[in-house]
Design an enzyme around this catalytic site. Sequence first.
Site: not given
Length: 403
Positions: A143, A190
């Site tokens: 994540l 990201d």
Amino acid sequence: MSAAKVRAGAETAPGDETRRAEQVAEGFRALYGRDPEGVWAAPGRVNLIGEYTDFNDGFVMPLALPHTAVAAVARRDDGVLRVHSADLPDPVTELRVDDLTPGCDTSWAAYPAGVVYALRAAGHAVGGVDLHLASTVPTGAGLSSSAALEVVTALALNDLYGLGLGRAELARLAQRAENEFVGVPCGVMDQMAAACCTDGHALHLDTRDLSLRQVPFAPADDGLALLVVDTRVQHALGDGAYAERRAGCEEGARRLGVSHLRDVPHAELAEALERLADAGEHVVRYVRHIVTDNHRVGEVIALLDAGEVRAVGPVLTEGHRSLREDLRVSCPELDLVVESALAAGALGARMTGGGFGGSAVVLTEADAAGRIGEAVRAAFATAGHPEPRIFPALPSAGARRIS
């Protein structure tokens, strides 16, 4: 089990941002004996579709999570960098900014130190810093906890040193920190997600030119839920598997005479794969995944634009099949999430992030979220796996100053 219980099961619930900022600022004061000059936050992300496409100059579609890295920061005038995490038992790490070189630190501190290195290497006048942080982004879960840490550092330094850099440039420098200083050859997705996402949207990003579009995506408005299932299988991109797949994609592009696989049209995929017959079976598989996943990003965009949110589910499942069979970056736990969620009635599911562990996303009717979460937990218990963490992916804001 109700959807409310699924929400309550998020062990890393983000909490009240103002309260968290005050807590991190107080921790800064206790460590360093002075006030911070400000407190900043940057989120983790989950990727809806488009995996391993970013370093192929392709298309991705992440959304920011409400889980964030929060950093209290102040400048120093002696060229010393001091960093500390409230989440670890480690003492303050102290480095000199003039001595920052790739590999000089291999702890978590390499992420903020790498940002200082990257900014200075790009010619920006950044000096010493005191930094104290706390994060609710699950680590090792795919994540992007590392990108959240990099981007929150970059934004704080940009503000404190008056660098005037835009969000995309900060993301590029944060990526450089991870590539050069930490040693992970990641793409830019990201960092761009952490820097640029907005509430209630997914980020449609072209990683070639960093053009982006904020695509409205609020599953709850359509009676849906997007769940994140953290398998608790630790995910690490620095072990060589990611680099091997990147090298295979680059080999495929070279053999096809294009700069990046993004330039291989989906309509010409069969012909391209024939041309790669002597390149090795793994190169063929990697190329097939990248070209088809770029295409899937386009499919999801078209469905969301048409208001066909439920139809996104099968595209997610198709993406998981490609990641499992062509890229081979799934693992038994991720496959079990997808299989058990679909069997319980989910609209679609796939692993997300770099794979080899980490998390999956599940698109479901909101009133079925609790039942599906229970089915996944039961499947994990039967298989003898640790209980997964399950929480809703609520499309949230990107990096910002909060005090």
